[in-house]
Design an enzyme around this catalytic site. Structure first.
Site, PDB file in Angstrom:
ATOM      1  N   GLY A 162       0.785  -1.238   0.000  1.00 37.80           N
ATOM      2  CA  GLY A 162       0.000   0.000   0.000  1.00 37.80           C
ATOM      3  C   GLY A 162       0.814   1.284   0.000  1.00 37.80           C
ATOM      4  N   GLU A 176       4.371   4.604   5.970  1.00 36.84           N
ATOM      5  CA  GLU A 176       3.114   3.836   6.006  1.00 36.84           C
ATOM      6  C   GLU A 176       2.044   4.519   5.166  1.00 36.84           C
ATOM      7  OE1 GLU A 176       1.391   1.378   6.521  1.00 36.84           O
ATOM      8  OE2 GLU A 176       1.741   0.368   8.411  1.00 36.84           O
ATOM      9  N   ASP A 193      -4.960   2.479  10.769  1.00 37.43           N
ATOM     10  CA  ASP A 193      -6.364   2.296  11.128  1.00 37.43           C
ATOM     11  C   ASP A 193      -6.434   1.905  12.601  1.00 37.43           C
ATOM     12  OD1 ASP A 193      -9.028   1.789  11.230  1.00 37.43           O
ATOM     13  OD2 ASP A 193      -9.063   0.177   9.772  1.00 37.43           O
TER      14      ASP A 193
END
Ligand code: 5GP
Length: 197
Positions: free
Chosen positions: A57, A115, A119
């Site tokens: 990601g 990052e 969450d």
């Protein structure tokens, strides 16, 4: 003609997006801001910053952030890690398996974890402990996005790009079933996209 029309109408993913959360331009500006801050805070770091990207990601963020940092800050080196979190459905449990480890020793290095999104923060707190156990000079985190739950957990995320609502987002590296990572902006999918899959 077909291709010209497709380009005029936008990209394939645009029609799947319900609403945009963060635009391409906002991302670009924010990354330059974050890089400026990191550069200022690390002005006297002699051996450069070791950027650790968490795949997959954070790939887009890593690429743009490293370039921006290179224009204004100390030198950087790049490392990549891949982890998988044993979760219950869509929530992460904090139990992490390393799929790809660091390729080098990080002893006495200034490490900055790059990052995509924080969450629950469980993956990140595990990763911080793991990196700290390898005796670096420092470990800090830059996260492009943060969701409300992350604020509740004690994750030492020093640099944060955007606080976003508690919705599942895609784009700029973030996927749904491995798709949408190439989108230059971040948005929420239309409900029918989930129904289709
Ligand atoms: P955490 O351990 O903080 O709950 O999990 C963080 C990881 O979950 C992120 O690195 C990212 O891969 C994934 N994640 C969390 N929220 C989202 C989201 O809204 N969209 C996507 N595509 N992935 C997310």
């Amino acid at each position: 003609m077909g291709q010209a029309k497709a380009m005029a109408d936008g990209s394939w993913y645009d029609t799947d997006i319900d609403h945009v959360i963060i635009s391409e331009e906002q991302i670009r500006e924010k990354i330059d801001e974050l890089a400026k801050q990191v550069a200022a805070d690390h002005a006297d770091v002699k051996d450069g910053i070791l950027l650790v990207c968490v795949l997959k990601g954070a790939v887009m963020f890593m690429a743009d952030f490293a370039r921006s940092l290179g224009r204004q800050g100390p030198s950087t080196e790049m490392e990549f890690m891949a982890v998988s979190s044993y979760g219950q459905g869509t929530t992460s449990s904090g139990v992490v398996r390393i799929l790809k480890d660091l390729d080098r020793d990080i002893t006495d290095r200034h490490v900055l974890v790059v990052e995509d999104i924080v969450d629950s923060g469980l993956t990140l707190s595990w990763l911080m402990k793991y990196l700290e156990s390898r005796s670096p000079a420092s470990v800090e985190v830059v996260a492009l996005f943060r969701k409300p739950d992350a604020v509740k957990v004690q994750v030492p995320t020093k640099y944060v790009g955007f606080d976003i609502p508690n919705e599942f987002v895609v784009g700029y590296g973030l996927d749904f079933a491995e798709r949408y990572r190439e989108m230059p902006y971040v948005g929420v999918l239309k409900p029918e996209v989930y129904a289709r899959s």
